[in-house]
Scaffold this motif. Structure first.
Motif, PDB file in Angstrom:
ATOM      1  N   PRO A  23      66.351 118.126  54.028  1.00 30.15           N
ATOM      2  CA  PRO A  23      67.387 117.101  54.020  1.00 30.15           C
ATOM      3  C   PRO A  23      66.895 115.745  53.537  1.00 30.15           C
ATOM      4  CG  PRO A  23      66.521 117.350  56.232  1.00 30.15           C
ATOM      5  CD  PRO A  23      65.796 118.357  55.374  1.00 30.15           C
ATOM      6  N   HIS A  24      67.790 115.010  52.907  1.00 34.68           N
ATOM      7  CA  HIS A  24      67.609 113.585  52.649  1.00 34.68           C
ATOM      8  C   HIS A  24      68.387 112.844  53.732  1.00 34.68           C
ATOM      9  CE1 HIS A  24      66.421 115.049  48.727  1.00 34.68           C
ATOM     10  NE2 HIS A  24      66.185 113.836  48.268  1.00 34.68           N
ATOM     11  N   LEU A  25      67.833 111.725  54.219  1.00 32.98           N
ATOM     12  CA  LEU A  25      68.515 110.912  55.222  1.00 32.98           C
ATOM     13  C   LEU A  25      68.746 109.515  54.658  1.00 32.98           C
ATOM     14  CD1 LEU A  25      69.577 110.493  58.133  1.00 32.98           C
ATOM     15  CD2 LEU A  25      67.260 109.741  58.734  1.00 32.98           C
ATOM     16  N   LEU A  26      69.999 109.066  54.710  1.00 34.71           N
ATOM     17  CA  LEU A  26      70.365 107.716  54.290  1.00 34.71           C
ATOM     18  C   LEU A  26      70.920 106.961  55.492  1.00 34.71           C
ATOM     19  CD1 LEU A  26      71.142 105.419  52.323  1.00 34.71           C
ATOM     20  CD2 LEU A  26      73.243 106.703  51.794  1.00 34.71           C
ATOM     21  N   LEU A  27      70.272 105.853  55.848  1.00 31.50           N
ATOM     22  CA  LEU A  27      70.792 104.945  56.866  1.00 31.50           C
ATOM     23  C   LEU A  27      71.489 103.787  56.156  1.00 31.50           C
ATOM     24  CD1 LEU A  27      67.777 104.581  59.364  1.00 31.50           C
ATOM     25  CD2 LEU A  27      69.528 106.364  59.284  1.00 31.50           C
ATOM     26  N   LEU A  28      72.645 103.387  56.687  1.00 24.29           N
ATOM     27  CA  LEU A  28      73.400 102.288  56.091  1.00 24.29           C
ATOM     28  C   LEU A  28      73.747 101.254  57.149  1.00 24.29           C
ATOM     29  CD1 LEU A  28      75.843 104.211  53.735  1.00 24.29           C
ATOM     30  CD2 LEU A  28      74.325 102.366  53.012  1.00 24.29           C
ATOM     31  N   ASN A  29      73.342 100.010  56.933  1.00 25.00           N
ATOM     32  CA  ASN A  29      73.808  98.912  57.775  1.00 25.00           C
ATOM     33  C   ASN A  29      75.269  98.606  57.463  1.00 25.00           C
ATOM     34  OD1 ASN A  29      71.480  98.309  59.296  1.00 25.00           O
ATOM     35  ND2 ASN A  29      70.627  97.032  57.667  1.00 25.00           N
ATOM     36  N   ASP A  30      75.929  97.920  58.378  1.00 26.82           N
ATOM     37  CA  ASP A  30      77.357  97.595  58.233  1.00 26.82           C
ATOM     38  C   ASP A  30      78.176  98.855  57.975  1.00 26.82           C
ATOM     39  OD1 ASP A  30      77.671  94.788  58.702  1.00 26.82           O
ATOM     40  OD2 ASP A  30      76.608  94.398  56.819  1.00 26.82           O
ATOM     41  N   GLY A  31      77.825  99.904  58.718  1.00 28.40           N
ATOM     42  CA  GLY A  31      78.511 101.180  58.537  1.00 28.40           C
ATOM     43  C   GLY A  31      79.981 101.153  58.885  1.00 28.40           C
ATOM     44  N   PRO A  86      64.263 108.881  66.400  1.00 31.49           N
ATOM     45  CA  PRO A  86      63.959 109.958  67.355  1.00 31.49           C
ATOM     46  C   PRO A  86      65.212 110.654  67.884  1.00 31.49           C
ATOM     47  CG  PRO A  86      62.580 108.061  67.802  1.00 31.49           C
ATOM     48  CD  PRO A  86      63.590 107.623  66.780  1.00 31.49           C
ATOM     49  N   PHE A  87      66.291 109.892  68.091  1.00 33.32           N
ATOM     50  CA  PHE A  87      67.538 110.507  68.541  1.00 33.32           C
ATOM     51  C   PHE A  87      68.047 111.512  67.509  1.00 33.32           C
ATOM     52  CE2 PHE A  87      72.151 110.659  68.166  1.00 33.32           C
ATOM     53  CZ  PHE A  87      72.509 111.121  69.423  1.00 33.32           C
ATOM     54  N   LEU A  88      68.054 111.122  66.239  1.00 30.96           N
ATOM     55  CA  LEU A  88      68.555 112.014  65.189  1.00 30.96           C
ATOM     56  C   LEU A  88      67.719 113.280  65.093  1.00 30.96           C
ATOM     57  CD1 LEU A  88      69.246 109.327  62.439  1.00 30.96           C
ATOM     58  CD2 LEU A  88      70.958 110.507  63.842  1.00 30.96           C
ATOM     59  N   GLU A  89      66.408 113.113  65.146  1.00 30.47           N
ATOM     60  CA  GLU A  89      65.527 114.281  65.060  1.00 30.47           C
ATOM     61  C   GLU A  89      65.725 115.215  66.246  1.00 30.47           C
ATOM     62  OE1 GLU A  89      61.714 112.465  64.683  1.00 30.47           O
ATOM     63  OE2 GLU A  89      62.018 111.891  62.575  1.00 30.47           O
ATOM     64  N   SER A  90      65.926 114.641  67.425  1.00 30.64           N
ATOM     65  CA  SER A  90      66.135 115.457  68.624  1.00 30.64           C
ATOM     66  C   SER A  90      67.524 116.103  68.628  1.00 30.64           C
ATOM     67  CB  SER A  90      65.956 114.588  69.867  1.00 30.64           C
ATOM     68  OG  SER A  90      66.287 115.301  71.041  1.00 30.64           O
ATOM     69  N   ARG A  91      68.536 115.315  68.288  1.00 31.86           N
ATOM     70  CA  ARG A  91      69.914 115.828  68.339  1.00 31.86           C
ATOM     71  C   ARG A  91      70.143 116.939  67.338  1.00 31.86           C
ATOM     72  NH1 ARG A  91      73.901 118.055  68.023  1.00 31.86           N
ATOM     73  NH2 ARG A  91      76.072 117.360  68.274  1.00 31.86           N
ATOM     74  N   TYR A  92      69.559 116.804  66.147  1.00 31.86           N
ATOM     75  CA  TYR A  92      69.828 117.778  65.085  1.00 31.86           C
ATOM     76  C   TYR A  92      68.662 118.736  64.849  1.00 31.86           C
ATOM     77  CZ  TYR A  92      73.976 115.009  64.301  1.00 31.86           C
ATOM     78  OH  TYR A  92      75.177 114.362  64.482  1.00 31.86           O
ATOM     79  N   HIS A  93      67.611 118.612  65.643  1.00 31.61           N
ATOM     80  CA  HIS A  93      66.476 119.554  65.608  1.00 31.61           C
ATOM     81  C   HIS A  93      65.889 119.684  64.205  1.00 31.61           C
ATOM     82  CE1 HIS A  93      67.704 120.615  69.648  1.00 31.61           C
ATOM     83  NE2 HIS A  93      68.915 120.923  69.214  1.00 31.61           N
ATOM     84  N   ARG A  94      65.605 118.553  63.593  1.00 24.11           N
ATOM     85  CA  ARG A  94      65.021 118.586  62.254  1.00 24.11           C
ATOM     86  C   ARG A  94      64.273 117.300  61.962  1.00 24.11           C
ATOM     87  NH1 ARG A  94      68.018 120.542  58.605  1.00 24.11           N
ATOM     88  NH2 ARG A  94      69.420 121.530  60.074  1.00 24.11           N
ATOM     89  N   GLN A  95      63.361 117.398  61.016  1.00 21.18           N
ATOM     90  CA  GLN A  95      62.653 116.245  60.495  1.00 21.18           C
ATOM     91  C   GLN A  95      63.318 115.826  59.186  1.00 21.18           C
ATOM     92  OE1 GLN A  95      59.862 114.771  62.116  1.00 21.18           O
ATOM     93  NE2 GLN A  95      60.550 116.152  63.751  1.00 21.18           N
ATOM     94  N   PHE A  96      63.226 114.545  58.873  1.00 17.89           N
ATOM     95  CA  PHE A  96      63.794 114.015  57.638  1.00 17.89           C
ATOM     96  C   PHE A  96      62.657 113.406  56.814  1.00 17.89           C
ATOM     97  CE2 PHE A  96      67.190 113.909  60.779  1.00 17.89           C
ATOM     98  CZ  PHE A  96      68.244 114.503  60.086  1.00 17.89           C
ATOM     99  N   PRO A  97      62.042 114.175  55.930  1.00 21.17           N
ATOM    100  CA  PRO A  97      60.877 113.678  55.191  1.00 21.17           C
ATOM    101  C   PRO A  97      61.214 112.623  54.142  1.00 21.17           C
ATOM    102  CG  PRO A  97      61.481 115.868  54.440  1.00 21.17           C
ATOM    103  CD  PRO A  97      62.340 115.590  55.634  1.00 21.17           C
TER     104      PRO A  97
END
Length: 255
Positions: A33-41, A107-118
């Protein structure tokens, strides 16, 4: 229908408040997976973002996860540069916001979705863009790409000789070259009216282009490490950013 959207309210010990964020989960959860974080979501629905993301998933990259972080009531304090407040004392909680991202949200995302985001990208609009760039620049082992839409790159430590006091510019000038970093910049020719140095170019464009020049001096190359979109007639608003968002999403998954 994909992307599937899940909304959360997570209490942050660092910020001492509940942070709202939306997770857009792709249909394909098996590929890396690719992970994109966005401010002002909170502004994404007004952009028609879900349909943009659905098109991306259907046509080019089905495994992009997006986390839209809603700004809080102290946005002017939480967004900024973590190590330096601006000359009016704004951004005093930017360091705490950075800790929220690194120590609570990821850490919440990795725990909730059981995956790493490289492969992680952080982006934002205006002050949110400054915040995202500051976090990526100072944590190159955690993030690989930064997206800056109409970034508040004027952010400065003092109001005398503004060109020499810009905090993000100084950080880049004094920082190191990290070959894996990539940068996406957007500016509009009508982002504002100010022209500090009276050169006929508004400050928003000057600040963006001068920061890119500093990145080039570090060794980053346009076209390879740096993508720049200058929107003629573009304003400091959601409609302008929405027009560039599909281009940015395509860049995120291909850069």
């Amino acid at each position: 229908m994909f992307p599937r959207k899940e909304s959360y309210g997570q209490y942050s010990l660092f910020l001492q408040r509940e942070v709202t964020f939306d997770v857009y989960q792709p249909a394909n959860t098996r590929d890396t997976p690719h992970l994109l974080l966005l401010n002002d979501g909170q502004d994404l629905d007004g952009m028609g973002f879900p349909s943009m993301l659905e098109h991306l998933h259907n046509t080019s990259h089905p495994s992009l996860w997006v986390v839209a972080i809603h700004a809080g009531p102290q946005r002017l304090q939480e967004y900024g540069t973590a190590r330096h407040m601006d000359y009016q004392g704004r951004g005093c909680k930017a360091g705490l916001y950075t800790r929220f991202i690194l120590r609570e949200l990821l850490p919440f995302l990795e725990s909730r979705y059981h995956r790493q985001f490289p492969d992680k990208t952080f982006a934002g609009f205006s002050m949110g863009g400054l915040s995202a760039l500051d976090i990526v620049w100072n944590h190159p082992k955690e993030f690989h790409k930064a997206g800056v839409f109409s970034g508040s790159l004027w952010w400065r430590s003092a109001n005398d000789v503004p060109q020499q006091r810009r905090i993000m510019h100084r950080q880049v000038k004094e920082g190191r070259f990290h070959p894996d970093l990539r940068f996406f910049f957007e500016a509009g020719t009508e982002d504002e009216k100010e022209d500090r140095n009276v050169n006929g170019v508004i400050d928003a464009v000057d600040d963006t282009e001068e920061l890119m020049e500093l990145l080039e001096e570090k060794g980053y190359e346009k076209g390879k490490h740096i993508h720049y979109t200058l929107v003629k007639g573009g304003r400091h608003d959601v409609a302008t950013w929405a027009g560039v968002m599909p281009e940015f999403l395509d860049w995120v998954v291909k850069a």
